[in-house]
Design a protein around this motif. Structure first.
Motif, PDB file in Angstrom:
ATOM      1  N   GLY A 289       3.835   5.250 -10.446  1.00 25.91           N
ATOM      2  CA  GLY A 289       2.995   5.065 -11.609  1.00 25.91           C
ATOM      3  C   GLY A 289       1.664   5.763 -11.434  1.00 25.91           C
ATOM      4  N   GLY A 290       0.759   5.484 -12.328  1.00 25.26           N
ATOM      5  CA  GLY A 290      -0.550   6.113 -12.283  1.00 25.26           C
ATOM      6  C   GLY A 290      -1.348   5.724 -11.053  1.00 25.26           C
ATOM      7  N   VAL A 291      -1.318   4.452 -10.677  1.00 29.27           N
ATOM      8  CA  VAL A 291      -2.072   3.991  -9.509  1.00 29.27           C
ATOM      9  C   VAL A 291      -1.455   4.547  -8.227  1.00 29.27           C
ATOM     10  CG1 VAL A 291      -2.750   1.938  -8.193  1.00 29.27           C
ATOM     11  CG2 VAL A 291      -2.895   1.920 -10.683  1.00 29.27           C
ATOM     12  N   GLY A 292      -0.145   4.480  -8.120  1.00 30.91           N
ATOM     13  CA  GLY A 292       0.526   4.993  -6.920  1.00 30.91           C
ATOM     14  C   GLY A 292       0.369   6.490  -6.758  1.00 30.91           C
ATOM     15  N   SER A 293       0.429   7.236  -7.863  1.00 25.27           N
ATOM     16  CA  SER A 293       0.268   8.685  -7.759  1.00 25.27           C
ATOM     17  C   SER A 293      -1.138   9.033  -7.284  1.00 25.27           C
ATOM     18  CB  SER A 293       0.587   9.372  -9.088  1.00 25.27           C
ATOM     19  OG  SER A 293      -0.323   8.999 -10.100  1.00 25.27           O
ATOM     20  N   ALA A 294      -2.129   8.276  -7.738  1.00 27.37           N
ATOM     21  CA  ALA A 294      -3.502   8.492  -7.262  1.00 27.37           C
ATOM     22  C   ALA A 294      -3.610   8.117  -5.787  1.00 27.37           C
ATOM     23  CB  ALA A 294      -4.485   7.676  -8.097  1.00 27.37           C
ATOM     24  N   ALA A 295      -2.960   7.042  -5.387  1.00 29.87           N
ATOM     25  CA  ALA A 295      -3.020   6.604  -3.986  1.00 29.87           C
ATOM     26  C   ALA A 295      -2.424   7.642  -3.048  1.00 29.87           C
ATOM     27  CB  ALA A 295      -2.299   5.264  -3.819  1.00 29.87           C
ATOM     28  N   VAL A 296      -1.308   8.253  -3.435  1.00 27.31           N
ATOM     29  CA  VAL A 296      -0.701   9.302  -2.609  1.00 27.31           C
ATOM     30  C   VAL A 296      -1.689  10.445  -2.419  1.00 27.31           C
ATOM     31  CG1 VAL A 296       1.095  11.087  -2.543  1.00 27.31           C
ATOM     32  CG2 VAL A 296       1.696   8.748  -3.193  1.00 27.31           C
ATOM     33  N   GLN A 297      -2.288  10.891  -3.507  1.00 26.88           N
ATOM     34  CA  GLN A 297      -3.208  12.023  -3.427  1.00 26.88           C
ATOM     35  C   GLN A 297      -4.478  11.683  -2.647  1.00 26.88           C
ATOM     36  OE1 GLN A 297      -3.447  14.561  -7.081  1.00 26.88           O
ATOM     37  NE2 GLN A 297      -2.300  12.827  -7.949  1.00 26.88           N
ATOM     38  N   LEU A 298      -4.996  10.490  -2.832  1.00 26.51           N
ATOM     39  CA  LEU A 298      -6.202  10.086  -2.100  1.00 26.51           C
ATOM     40  C   LEU A 298      -5.909   9.923  -0.611  1.00 26.51           C
ATOM     41  CD1 LEU A 298      -7.757   7.613  -4.672  1.00 26.51           C
ATOM     42  CD2 LEU A 298      -8.715   9.803  -3.912  1.00 26.51           C
TER      43      LEU A 298
ATOM     44  N   ALA B 179       5.283   6.808   0.906  1.00 29.39           N
ATOM     45  CA  ALA B 179       5.306   6.240  -0.444  1.00 29.39           C
ATOM     46  C   ALA B 179       6.575   5.423  -0.622  1.00 29.39           C
ATOM     47  CB  ALA B 179       5.245   7.353  -1.477  1.00 29.39           C
ATOM     48  N   VAL B 180       6.410   4.195  -1.075  1.00 33.55           N
ATOM     49  CA  VAL B 180       7.543   3.335  -1.392  1.00 33.55           C
ATOM     50  C   VAL B 180       7.613   3.260  -2.909  1.00 33.55           C
ATOM     51  CG1 VAL B 180       8.528   1.027  -1.159  1.00 33.55           C
ATOM     52  CG2 VAL B 180       7.229   2.030   0.745  1.00 33.55           C
ATOM     53  N   VAL B 181       8.755   3.659  -3.447  1.00 34.81           N
ATOM     54  CA  VAL B 181       8.905   3.797  -4.896  1.00 34.81           C
ATOM     55  C   VAL B 181      10.134   3.047  -5.387  1.00 34.81           C
ATOM     56  CG1 VAL B 181       7.783   6.066  -4.853  1.00 34.81           C
ATOM     57  CG2 VAL B 181      10.272   5.921  -4.725  1.00 34.81           C
ATOM     58  N   GLY B 182      10.241   2.946  -6.694  1.00 30.74           N
ATOM     59  CA  GLY B 182      11.398   2.310  -7.314  1.00 30.74           C
ATOM     60  C   GLY B 182      12.124   3.274  -8.213  1.00 30.74           C
ATOM     61  N   GLY B 183      13.035   4.053  -7.642  1.00 30.24           N
ATOM     62  CA  GLY B 183      13.857   4.943  -8.451  1.00 30.24           C
ATOM     63  C   GLY B 183      13.672   6.407  -8.119  1.00 30.24           C
TER      64      GLY B 183
ATOM     65  N   ASP C 167      -1.143  -2.003  -1.888  1.00 29.84           N
ATOM     66  CA  ASP C 167      -0.115  -2.754  -2.609  1.00 29.84           C
ATOM     67  C   ASP C 167      -0.539  -3.111  -4.027  1.00 29.84           C
ATOM     68  OD1 ASP C 167       1.971  -4.340  -3.462  1.00 29.84           O
ATOM     69  OD2 ASP C 167       1.462  -6.033  -2.179  1.00 29.84           O
ATOM     70  N   PRO C 168      -0.071  -2.333  -5.017  1.00 26.05           N
ATOM     71  CA  PRO C 168      -0.320  -2.696  -6.402  1.00 26.05           C
ATOM     72  C   PRO C 168       0.815  -3.529  -7.007  1.00 26.05           C
ATOM     73  CG  PRO C 168       0.550  -0.483  -6.315  1.00 26.05           C
ATOM     74  CD  PRO C 168       0.467  -0.981  -4.887  1.00 26.05           C
ATOM     75  N   VAL C 169       1.832  -3.861  -6.197  1.00 26.16           N
ATOM     76  CA  VAL C 169       3.048  -4.475  -6.722  1.00 26.16           C
ATOM     77  C   VAL C 169       3.096  -5.981  -6.515  1.00 26.16           C
ATOM     78  CG1 VAL C 169       5.577  -4.474  -6.588  1.00 26.16           C
ATOM     79  CG2 VAL C 169       4.317  -2.322  -6.428  1.00 26.16           C
ATOM     80  N   GLY C 170       2.782  -6.457  -5.309  1.00 23.02           N
ATOM     81  CA  GLY C 170       2.880  -7.885  -5.013  1.00 23.02           C
ATOM     82  C   GLY C 170       4.326  -8.299  -4.809  1.00 23.02           C
ATOM     83  N   GLY C 171       4.584  -9.590  -4.942  1.00 20.52           N
ATOM     84  CA  GLY C 171       5.938 -10.118  -4.814  1.00 20.52           C
ATOM     85  C   GLY C 171       6.604  -9.734  -3.507  1.00 20.52           C
ATOM     86  N   GLU C 172       7.868  -9.299  -3.587  1.00 17.85           N
ATOM     87  CA  GLU C 172       8.635  -8.929  -2.398  1.00 17.85           C
ATOM     88  C   GLU C 172       8.034  -7.724  -1.674  1.00 17.85           C
ATOM     89  OE1 GLU C 172      12.812  -8.506  -3.203  1.00 17.85           O
ATOM     90  OE2 GLU C 172      12.887 -10.402  -4.296  1.00 17.85           O
ATOM     91  N   ALA C 173       7.378  -6.837  -2.420  1.00 21.00           N
ATOM     92  CA  ALA C 173       6.751  -5.673  -1.786  1.00 21.00           C
ATOM     93  C   ALA C 173       5.652  -6.134  -0.828  1.00 21.00           C
ATOM     94  CB  ALA C 173       6.177  -4.731  -2.839  1.00 21.00           C
TER      95      ALA C 173
ATOM     96  N   ALA D 252       2.003  -5.922 -10.066  1.00 23.00           N
ATOM     97  CA  ALA D 252       2.877  -5.327 -11.073  1.00 23.00           C
ATOM     98  C   ALA D 252       4.250  -5.996 -11.135  1.00 23.00           C
ATOM     99  CB  ALA D 252       3.042  -3.830 -10.817  1.00 23.00           C
ATOM    100  N   ALA D 253       4.686  -6.588 -10.018  1.00 16.66           N
ATOM    101  CA  ALA D 253       5.988  -7.264  -9.996  1.00 16.66           C
ATOM    102  C   ALA D 253       5.939  -8.581 -10.763  1.00 16.66           C
ATOM    103  CB  ALA D 253       6.431  -7.522  -8.563  1.00 16.66           C
ATOM    104  N   GLY D 254       4.738  -9.045 -11.085  1.00 18.78           N
ATOM    105  CA  GLY D 254       4.606 -10.300 -11.810  1.00 18.78           C
ATOM    106  C   GLY D 254       4.534 -11.515 -10.906  1.00 18.78           C
ATOM    107  N   GLN D 255       4.643 -11.316  -9.607  1.00 16.02           N
ATOM    108  CA  GLN D 255       4.578 -12.429  -8.657  1.00 16.02           C
ATOM    109  C   GLN D 255       3.351 -12.260  -7.772  1.00 16.02           C
ATOM    110  OE1 GLN D 255       8.299 -11.527  -6.781  1.00 16.02           O
ATOM    111  NE2 GLN D 255       9.374 -13.142  -7.885  1.00 16.02           N
ATOM    112  N   VAL D 256       2.456 -13.234  -7.841  1.00 18.08           N
ATOM    113  CA  VAL D 256       1.265 -13.213  -7.003  1.00 18.08           C
ATOM    114  C   VAL D 256       1.647 -13.796  -5.645  1.00 18.08           C
ATOM    115  CG1 VAL D 256      -1.096 -14.044  -6.740  1.00 18.08           C
ATOM    116  CG2 VAL D 256      -0.216 -13.483  -9.020  1.00 18.08           C
ATOM    117  N   PRO D 257       1.477 -13.018  -4.569  1.00 22.99           N
ATOM    118  CA  PRO D 257       1.864 -13.521  -3.257  1.00 22.99           C
ATOM    119  C   PRO D 257       0.924 -14.628  -2.774  1.00 22.99           C
ATOM    120  CG  PRO D 257       1.109 -11.235  -3.111  1.00 22.99           C
ATOM    121  CD  PRO D 257       1.002 -11.654  -4.532  1.00 22.99           C
TER     122      PRO D 257
END
Length: 176
Positions: free
Chosen positions: A1-10, A20-24, A65-71, A91-96
């Motif tokens: 996503g937008g946040v992850g793509s910025a994180a890779v570049q930074l 990078a851990v991605v989904g798809g 970690d912008p995802v939370g949950g299991e990530a 982003a996963a909808g689950q607050v760890p």
């Protein structure tokens, strides 16, 4: 996503080895094109094992970690001694709910980063970061990724795509 793509570049700009851990597959292609050293599709491979293998068992020094949950839970299993997990969203909808005993035993830090609070608490940091990001973009080190431009009438669809994790960068909503 937008946040992850910025994180890779930074991460690359800072001289880090970026995993990078991605989904798809679409996100995997994007992360690789942006300069990630290793891309792991969490739908195809256990990212904890991949990180441990890629670091010869050391683990990740920093996890963004912008995802939370299991990530988040997986991140705690592959963080290095004296590593840092930077939590920037759910982003996963689950607050760890971090197990602080685990952070103590493995000796890692958990840092929450709510960028919006800087506008109130440290606006100078916002200006400094903006200036540095602008400089990096002008040098071509950072290339903000806009994967789609949609008319205002399609804004709700764009928001749904982002929420479902289907975007591979920012979606720009254009005014009429």
């Amino acid at each position: 996503g937008g946040v992850g793509s910025a994180a890779v570049q930074l991460g690359r700009a800072a001289g880090a080895r970026v995993i990078a851990v991605v989904g798809g597959p679409a996100k995997a292609r994007t992360a690789k094109a942006l300069g990630a050293d290793l891309v792991v599709d969490r739908r195809e491979r256990d990212f904890v094992a991949a990180v441990k293998e890629a670091t010869d068992g050391h683990g990740a020094d920093v996890v963004f970690d912008p995802v939370g949950g299991e990530a988040y839970t997986g991140s705690t299993r592959c963080i290095a001694f004296e590593g840092r997990i930077v939590v920037v969203g759910f982003a996963a909808g689950q607050v760890p709910t971090p197990a602080l005993n685990h952070a103590l035993v493995k000796n890692y830090a958990i840092l929450g980063l709510h960028w919006g609070l800087y506008n109130t608490h440290d606006p100078r940091a916002v200006r400094t970061a903006h200036d540095e990001l602008t400089r990096l973009a002008e040098q071509g080190v950072l290339r903000p990724l806009v994967s789609a431009r949609v008319p205002l009438a399609s804004a709700s669809d764009a928001v749904s795509r982002v929420a479902a994790g289907l975007s591979t960068g920012r979606i720009a909503v254009l005014g009429d």
